[in-house]
Structures are given as C-alpha cells and as structure tokens.
Enzyme design. Structure first.
Site, PDB file in Angstrom:
ATOM      1  N   ARG A 128       0.752  -1.595   0.292  1.00  0.00           N
ATOM      2  CA  ARG A 128      -0.124  -0.403   0.487  1.00  0.00           C
ATOM      3  C   ARG A 128       0.780   1.171   0.040  1.00  0.00           C
ATOM      4  NH1 ARG A 128      -5.538  -1.861   1.663  1.00  0.00           N
ATOM      5  NH2 ARG A 128      -6.190  -1.165   0.351  1.00  0.00           N
ATOM      6  N   GLN A 133      -0.555   3.309  -6.001  1.00  0.00           N
ATOM      7  CA  GLN A 133      -2.332   3.369  -4.964  1.00  0.00           C
ATOM      8  C   GLN A 133      -3.305   3.074  -6.563  1.00  0.00           C
ATOM      9  OE1 GLN A 133      -2.346   7.161  -4.072  1.00  0.00           O
ATOM     10  NE2 GLN A 133      -2.506   6.477  -1.997  1.00  0.00           N
ATOM     11  N   ASP A 136      -4.191  -0.404  -7.474  1.00  0.00           N
ATOM     12  CA  ASP A 136      -4.402  -1.002  -5.950  1.00  0.00           C
ATOM     13  C   ASP A 136      -5.736  -1.500  -6.098  1.00  0.00           C
ATOM     14  OD1 ASP A 136      -5.245  -1.735  -3.609  1.00  0.00           O
ATOM     15  OD2 ASP A 136      -4.207  -0.069  -2.479  1.00  0.00           O
ATOM     16  N   SER A 139      -8.252  -1.133  -3.275  1.00  0.00           N
ATOM     17  CA  SER A 139      -8.766   0.139  -2.708  1.00  0.00           C
ATOM     18  C   SER A 139      -9.948   0.173  -3.713  1.00  0.00           C
ATOM     19  CB  SER A 139      -7.919   1.162  -2.506  1.00  0.00           C
ATOM     20  OG  SER A 139      -7.204   0.746  -2.002  1.00  0.00           O
ATOM     21  N   TYR A 232      -2.197  -0.504   8.287  1.00  0.00           N
ATOM     22  CA  TYR A 232      -3.244  -1.492   8.969  1.00  0.00           C
ATOM     23  C   TYR A 232      -3.288  -1.489  10.291  1.00  0.00           C
ATOM     24  CZ  TYR A 232      -2.897  -3.246   3.957  1.00  0.00           C
ATOM     25  OH  TYR A 232      -2.971  -3.476   2.544  1.00  0.00           O
TER      26      TYR A 232
HETATM   27  P1  NAD Z   1      -9.272  -3.386   5.826  1.00  0.00           P
HETATM   28  O1  NAD Z   1      -9.710  -3.553   4.641  1.00  0.00           O
HETATM   29  O2  NAD Z   1      -7.703  -4.774   6.017  1.00  0.00           O
HETATM   30  O3  NAD Z   1      -9.356  -3.089   7.090  1.00  0.00           O
HETATM   31  C1  NAD Z   1     -10.808  -1.868   6.986  1.00  0.00           C
HETATM   32  C2  NAD Z   1     -11.089  -1.266   8.438  1.00  0.00           C
HETATM   33  O4  NAD Z   1     -10.926  -2.259   9.761  1.00  0.00           O
HETATM   34  C3  NAD Z   1      -9.122  -0.476   8.903  1.00  0.00           C
HETATM   35  O5  NAD Z   1      -9.569   0.837   8.820  1.00  0.00           O
HETATM   36  C4  NAD Z   1      -8.972  -1.365  10.391  1.00  0.00           C
HETATM   37  O6  NAD Z   1      -8.329  -0.136  11.131  1.00  0.00           O
HETATM   38  C5  NAD Z   1     -10.706  -1.573  10.741  1.00  0.00           C
HETATM   39  N1  NAD Z   1     -10.139  -1.897  11.266  1.00  0.00           N
HETATM   40  C6  NAD Z   1      -9.478  -3.365  12.189  1.00  0.00           C
HETATM   41  N2  NAD Z   1     -10.147  -4.385  12.926  1.00  0.00           N
HETATM   42  C7  NAD Z   1     -11.382  -3.835  13.256  1.00  0.00           C
HETATM   43  C8  NAD Z   1     -12.041  -3.155  14.764  1.00  0.00           C
HETATM   44  N3  NAD Z   1     -10.877  -4.446  15.918  1.00  0.00           N
HETATM   45  N4  NAD Z   1     -13.054  -2.209  15.088  1.00  0.00           N
HETATM   46  C9  NAD Z   1     -12.677  -1.836  14.033  1.00  0.00           C
HETATM   47  N5  NAD Z   1     -12.387  -1.571  13.129  1.00  0.00           N
HETATM   48  C10 NAD Z   1     -11.080  -2.536  12.609  1.00  0.00           C
HETATM   49  O7  NAD Z   1      -8.465  -1.992   5.317  1.00  0.00           O
HETATM   50  P2  NAD Z   1      -8.483  -1.810   4.391  1.00  0.00           P
HETATM   51  O8  NAD Z   1      -9.644  -0.050   3.924  1.00  0.00           O
HETATM   52  O9  NAD Z   1      -7.942  -1.731   3.085  1.00  0.00           O
HETATM   53  O10 NAD Z   1      -7.099   0.492   4.112  1.00  0.00           O
HETATM   54  C11 NAD Z   1      -7.113   0.569   5.874  1.00  0.00           C
HETATM   55  C12 NAD Z   1      -5.860   1.412   5.906  1.00  0.00           C
HETATM   56  O11 NAD Z   1      -4.745   1.457   4.577  1.00  0.00           O
HETATM   57  C13 NAD Z   1      -7.045   3.123   5.197  1.00  0.00           C
HETATM   58  O12 NAD Z   1      -6.200   3.831   6.363  1.00  0.00           O
HETATM   59  C14 NAD Z   1      -5.977   3.280   3.960  1.00  0.00           C
HETATM   60  O13 NAD Z   1      -6.357   4.571   3.805  1.00  0.00           O
HETATM   61  C15 NAD Z   1      -4.659   2.847   3.773  1.00  0.00           C
HETATM   62  N6  NAD Z   1      -4.598   2.188   2.291  1.00  0.00           N
HETATM   63  C16 NAD Z   1      -3.273   2.529   2.208  1.00  0.00           C
HETATM   64  C17 NAD Z   1      -3.172   2.724   0.734  1.00  0.00           C
HETATM   65  C18 NAD Z   1      -1.456   3.386  -0.066  1.00  0.00           C
HETATM   66  O14 NAD Z   1      -0.951   4.498   0.989  1.00  0.00           O
HETATM   67  N7  NAD Z   1      -1.207   2.852  -1.281  1.00  0.00           N
HETATM   68  C19 NAD Z   1      -3.715   2.052   0.059  1.00  0.00           C
HETATM   69  C20 NAD Z   1      -5.093   1.639   0.404  1.00  0.00           C
HETATM   70  C21 NAD Z   1      -5.478   1.873   1.992  1.00  0.00           C
END
Ligand code: NAD
Length: 383
Positions: A128, A133, A136, A139, A232
């Site tokens: 990530r 991006q 991705d 996403s 994460y």
């Molecule tokens: P994911 O699908 O793995 O998880 C979804 C969400 O569940 C996350 O926000 C996580 O913090 C939350 N979560 C986990 N355990 C939990 C709990 N017990 N209670 C409540 N919430 C909980 O994650 P995702 O949506 O694929 O991405 C997560 C992070 O990564 C985000 O901050 C996103 O902005 C970042 N991200 C960065 C990039 C990049 O820089 N290229 C790309 C995609 C995502």
C-alpha cells in the site's frame, strides 16, 4: 532489425459462480495496444458487466472463442479471480498470470500455478505505497463494496434515511453506524450521508477519525490507538477488546443500520457484534456484514445470505464488487493497465528481473516455486 513480436495479453471470461466482472474493459484497450501489447479477449468475457464483444473489437482487441487456444497462446493472462486448475493446465510454462488470487484461501489453485511453472502475481499482495495506488485493486473494489453495502442497508431498512418534514408529519433521520473506517467503510459513510442518514463510525486506528469527520460523520472515540505497520490495524489486547465491546454495544443498540467492514490483513475478521448486542437492537434494524468473506464481524452472520434474529436482519453478502460490475470492472481494468506497465516497457519489451518493489511483493509463483513466503508456509503446513 527484427520486428518485435507483441506481448499477447489474454482476457478470459470469468467462470466462478456469481462473478460478473471482467479484468479489462474496452476503455483501456487502445492505450495498451498503442504501447505494443496485443489484446485478445474471449468472446462474451465482458457480457455480464455490459461490455460487449463489438466494443472490444472496435477498441482494437481480438475477440476469440477458442478457450484452449487463448490459454495456450497467452504471454500474460489477466483475470479477476485466480485461474481454476483446468485454466492453469492450459497455460505454457513461463506464462504470466495477474489476478486477485486470494492465495491463503486458494492453496490448491496456487499449487497448480506452481506446478505448471507459471509466473503469477497476486494483486492482493501489492504494497500500500503511493506508487502502487493506481494499481490498488483492493482499494478500488473496496470502494464499490462500501457503496453497495450502504445501498443494501437502506434497502433492507423499513425506514426513510433522510429527515423529512411533510404534511403527514415529521420523520426523524435513520441512524447508521459504520464499524471499520478503511476504504470500504469511508465509502459506506459517504453514501449513507448522501442518503440523509445520521452517521457514526468507529475504527481502531485513530487516524481514521479525521477522515470520518471530514465526511460529516461522528467518530466514536476509544482511549486506545491500534495503528500497526503500513497503515493497517494491529490486533487488540483482551482489555482493549472489552472496552471496545462496551462502547460498541451501546452504539449498536441505538442504530437502525450497522455496516461492518473491519479487517486485519491475513487474519480472521475481528468479531465486533456478538449475539447479545444483536438482541439489544430494535426490531427492524439491519446489519450488513461486509467482512462475511473473511469470517464475519458479526457472530450471527451466515455468509452469502440474510438471516433474521428477533426482527433484526443480518446480511452477509459475498463478492459485493460483482454486484456493480460495470464500474467495478472499469476500475479493476485501470488497475491492471497500470500494473502491466511494470511488466512490459513502453517500447513493448518484457521485464524479466522483477526487482521492482511492487513486483517483488506481489510475485506469488515462479519457476515451479512459491515466491510468497506466507503462502509457501501455508502450503507446506497443509500437506
Ligand atoms: P482493511 O480492509 O484491512 O480494514 C478495514 C478497516 O477495519 C481498517 O480501517 C481497520 O483499521 C479497521 N479495523 C480493524 N480491526 C478493527 C476493529 N477491531 N474495530 C474497528 N475497526 C477495525 O483496510 P483497508 O480499507 O484496505 O485500508 C486500511 C488503511 O490503509 C486505510 O487507512 C487506508 O487509507 C490505507 N490505505 C493506504 C493505501 C496507500 O497508501 N496506497 C492504499 C489503500 C489503503
């Protein structure tokens, strides 16, 4: 100077049950052809997502019906889902396959890719990082899933979502609670807000609070921060889990719609909504468990179906991106187009060293070996 033979990129029709997406859409074909690739699409590959053969042909792709010859002639096979054992059996050694492999859940198919000496890249393993991006897939597809989850919640809910002031009286806005404010959760928040609901959200990562508030929703705060590496979440301790459960039980009881999207990569989804919490909800309340595929955030979720407990309906939809296949495929195709630029140079030459950080991280199998260590370990343990 010999004329270079163009790299042949093959797009197959997805045959997994319920899969309506396609890996490339006509939109990306002209750019890919211009960069020296030959694009061959199986007849009917885009039909379920409403991209017709004629549109692919007009864009410059070859539309072919012979599956065996498509497989046998592919330099690069692009798919949405991991190839079946039969599909892999039709590939030549050294063919590159790019798809969402869900490697930890498809070990037998990974073993087949390994044994066929296919070079495979798993899009779910992309790092990530900013440079990745545009590729991705997690996403882009989570964006679609979050949108669909909000619509499913609204559809199952017996109430209006917006506040209404009418001659027939005033209607209070519905309360929507989103658990997990990552990519899918933020999209579910934005969509529920647009429908006029009062939205609250919770995530173990405090950084998510700012994003939640910027969408006009309330962020539920717990006095812990569970941000792990790479953006994460890390797993919570037992005491943290207890505090979290108390706060969530109250918020869940007050909600009309709960959408859960919490995940921790490579692990079972955290269990956030227990049976007792569902029992405290109002009749007519709805839960959409977007984590149904990875074990569920809700104790009572049945993956792939909707169950009713004490008048509360709990939906556990699978493969939500496939329910919005036109745009899910459009986004997937753009991601694949960007990824293939790492494998074939703008002059049409193949990259063979895979030292690029993105390629190295997503390489799954090569030369009869599993390159991704956790999958290799899982395969060894499954023997
Ligand atoms: P994911 O699908 O793995 O998880 C979804 C969400 O569940 C996350 O926000 C996580 O913090 C939350 N979560 C986990 N355990 C939990 C709990 N017990 N209670 C409540 N919430 C909980 O994650 P995702 O949506 O694929 O991405 C997560 C992070 O990564 C985000 O901050 C996103 O902005 C970042 N991200 C960065 C990039 C990049 O820089 N290229 C790309 C995609 C995502």
């Amino acid at each position: 100077m010999p004329i270079p033979v163009p790299v042949r990129v093959v797009v197959l029709k997805e045959i997994a049950p319920g899969e309506a997406r396609v890996a490339l859409t006509p939109e990306v074909v002209p750019r890919m052809v211009k960069s020296g690739l030959e694009i061959a699409v199986e007849a009917g590959a885009g039909a379920a997502s409403r991209y017709l053969d004629a549109a692919y042909a007009q864009a410059g792709a070859k539309v072919e019906s012979d599956r065996a010859s498509l497989l046998g002639s592919a330099d690069i096979l692009v798919k949405v889902q991991i190839p079946t054992a039969e599909e892999t059996a039709g590939l030549r050694a050294g063919t590159i396959v790019v798809a969402l492999m869900n490697a930890n859940r498809n070990l037998d198919k990974v073993a087949k890719l390994r044994d066929q000496k296919v070079t495979s890249f798993a899009l779910e393993l992309l790092p990530r990082i900013t440079r990745a991006q545009s590729m991705d897939v997690l996403s882009s597809q989570a964006t679609v899933a979050g949108y669909r989850a909000a619509l499913i919640g609204a559809d199952l809910c017996p109430k209006f979502l917006p506040m209404l002031t009418t001659a027939a009286g005033t209607v209070r806005p519905a309360r929507v609670l989103i658990l997990g404010a990552g990519v899918a959760g933020l999209m579910a928040i934005a969509t529920s807000k647009r429908l006029g609901a009062l939205v609250e959200a919770y995530d173990v990562r405090r950084a998510a609070g700012e994003q939640v508030r910027s969408l006009g929703a309330k962020f539920l705060e717990l006095q812990i921060n569970a941000e792990g590496s790479g953006g994460y979440a890390r797993e919570l301790t037992d005491d943290e889990k207890k505090q979290e459960a108390e706060m969530l039980a109250k918020a869940v009881a007050e909600a009309d719609i709960v959408i859960t999207t919490a995940n921790v990569p490579g692990r079972r989804a955290p269990l956030l909504v227990r049976r007792e919490m569902v029992e405290r909800m109002r009749p007519g309340a709805v839960i959409v468990d977007l984590a149904a595929e990875s074990g569920g955030n809700v104790e009572l979720t049945q993956p792939g179906t909707t169950v009713e407990v004490n008048g509360v309906r709990i939906a556990g939809p699978l493969n939500l991106p496939s329910q919005l296949p036109f745009h899910a495929s459009q986004m997937f195709a753009k991601n694949v187009e960007a990824f293939l630029k790492l494998l074939v140079t703008p002059g049409g030459e193949r990259v063979t060293d895979f030292t690029d950080e993105i390629l190295a991280a997503s390489l799954l199998t090569r030369n009869g070996e599993v390159a991704h260590a956790p999958t290799r370990d899982a395969l060894a343990a499954a023997k």
